[in-house]
Design an enzyme around this catalytic site. Structure first.
Site, PDB file in Angstrom:
ATOM      1  N   GLY A  86       0.810  -1.213   0.000  1.00 28.92           N
ATOM      2  CA  GLY A  86       0.000   0.000   0.000  1.00 28.92           C
ATOM      3  C   GLY A  86       0.843   1.263   0.000  1.00 28.92           C
ATOM      4  O   GLY A  86       1.880   1.319   0.647  1.00 28.92           O
ATOM      5  N   THR A  87       0.421   2.250  -0.751  1.00 27.42           N
ATOM      6  CA  THR A  87       1.006   3.599  -0.768  1.00 27.42           C
ATOM      7  C   THR A  87      -0.132   4.547  -1.123  1.00 27.42           C
ATOM      8  O   THR A  87      -1.140   4.097  -1.654  1.00 27.42           O
ATOM      9  CB  THR A  87       2.102   3.724  -1.848  1.00 27.42           C
ATOM     10  OG1 THR A  87       1.532   3.379  -3.098  1.00 27.42           O
ATOM     11  CG2 THR A  87       3.275   2.800  -1.590  1.00 27.42           C
ATOM     12  N   THR A  88      -0.093   5.784  -0.958  1.00 23.23           N
ATOM     13  CA  THR A  88       0.857   6.684  -0.336  1.00 23.23           C
ATOM     14  C   THR A  88       0.128   7.401   0.802  1.00 23.23           C
ATOM     15  O   THR A  88      -1.060   7.664   0.699  1.00 23.23           O
ATOM     16  CB  THR A  88       1.355   7.707  -1.375  1.00 23.23           C
ATOM     17  OG1 THR A  88       2.033   7.032  -2.428  1.00 23.23           O
ATOM     18  CG2 THR A  88       2.239   8.766  -0.783  1.00 23.23           C
TER      19      THR A  88
END
Length: 286
Positions: A56-58
């Site tokens: 997962g990002t951001t």
């Protein structure tokens, strides 16, 4: 009919005596002693770092006049593929704190859930809320406990925000703390921060947009602008999805507590940001 019965060493039906003795105010320590296999790092088999698990990002965070907010895009990726378009990466962990998660999605979600239980457990056992410094140190210890998994390619990197009830200046009571994969804890005194693959672009945007005197509405707009910039240059970060109605998650924390913005509010801000970018792009072309 009750099929349970007391056995030697038990203080109740089917539960060991340790479950009825508040020996530690740390739920993680209790779990480590009584059921270590339930800890997030223990539930991942060796070699899992090569499986292409979702990441997962951001995440971005910034202070404003009287508080702090944290926001995250919704995309999770697995290699060059989109694993999820609507992952929740920002979580309220108690009345005055929230955590955003980047890195290995499964481990990160379990860690932040365990962290929220840890804070609630401490308050129930001790009768008082953990101080903000205590909260950040607790999270550092949990990240450090995941070091073996991080070395195997399954790193979890959280971003913490909280409202300091003991702050002298209530206008500056919002605080941001970042971490590295080894559990290093860093106070973000600039008033803004970001984690995840798009954080370089997001922080570059916040360097220009952040205003510690801004209202909460202006700060929310700046956060969404920064996430847009991250997604514009980082394929792992997701743009506001106007078709599927998927928009960033935003949590604000003030003296009134932590509040996740309703989807309608974040949608309105995201649509305004997209419209503004489209208008500027049209002017450049024409």
């Amino acid at each position: 009919m009750d099929n349970t019965f007391p056995r030697a060493g038990l203080s109740g039906p089917g539960l060991p005596a340790a479950y009825f003795s508040p020996a530690s105010s740390s739920f993680a320590d209790f779990l480590r002693d009584q059921a270590p296999e339930l800890l997030p790092a223990r539930r991942v088999p060796s070699g899992a770092g090569e499986l292409g698990v979702p990441h997962g990002t951001t995440i971005v965070a910034l202070t404003f006049d009287g508080g702090v907010l944290i926001a995250g895009d919704r995309r999770a990726t697995s290699g060059n593929l989109i694993a999820s378009r609507d992952m929740e990466k920002v979580h309220v962990t108690d009345e005055y704190s929230a955590v955003g998660i980047a890195g290995t999605a499964g481990l990160a979600v379990e860690m932040v859930r365990l962290y929220a239980v840890e804070l609630a457990h401490y308050e129930k056992i001790e009768g008082v809320t953990l101080s903000l410094d205590g909260k950040t140190n607790k999270l550092a210890g949990m990240v450090k406990a995941n070091l073996d998994m991080a070395m195997a390619g399954l790193a979890v990197v959280p971003l913490f925000v909280g409202y300091d009830l003991e702050a002298v200046d209530v206008k500056r009571a919002g605080r941001i703390v970042s971490y590295d994969a080894a559990g290093g804890r860093y106070e973000e005194n600039a008033g803004y921060a970001g984690v995840g693959s798009g954080s370089l672009f997001a922080k570059s945007a916040l360097k220009k947009l952040h205003d510690p005197e801004a209202s909460v509405d202006a700060a929310v707009r700046s956060a969404v602008e920064a996430l847009y910039d991250a997604a514009d240059d980082d394929t792992a970060s997701g743009m506001p999805d106007l078709v599927r109605r998927i928009f960033p998650t935003v949590v604000t924390i003030t003296a009134g507590g932590a509040v996740q913005l309703p989807a309608e509010e974040t949608a309105a801000v995201a649509e305004a940001v997209v419209a503004g970018r489209a208008q500027r792009s049209h002017h450049r072309v024409s």
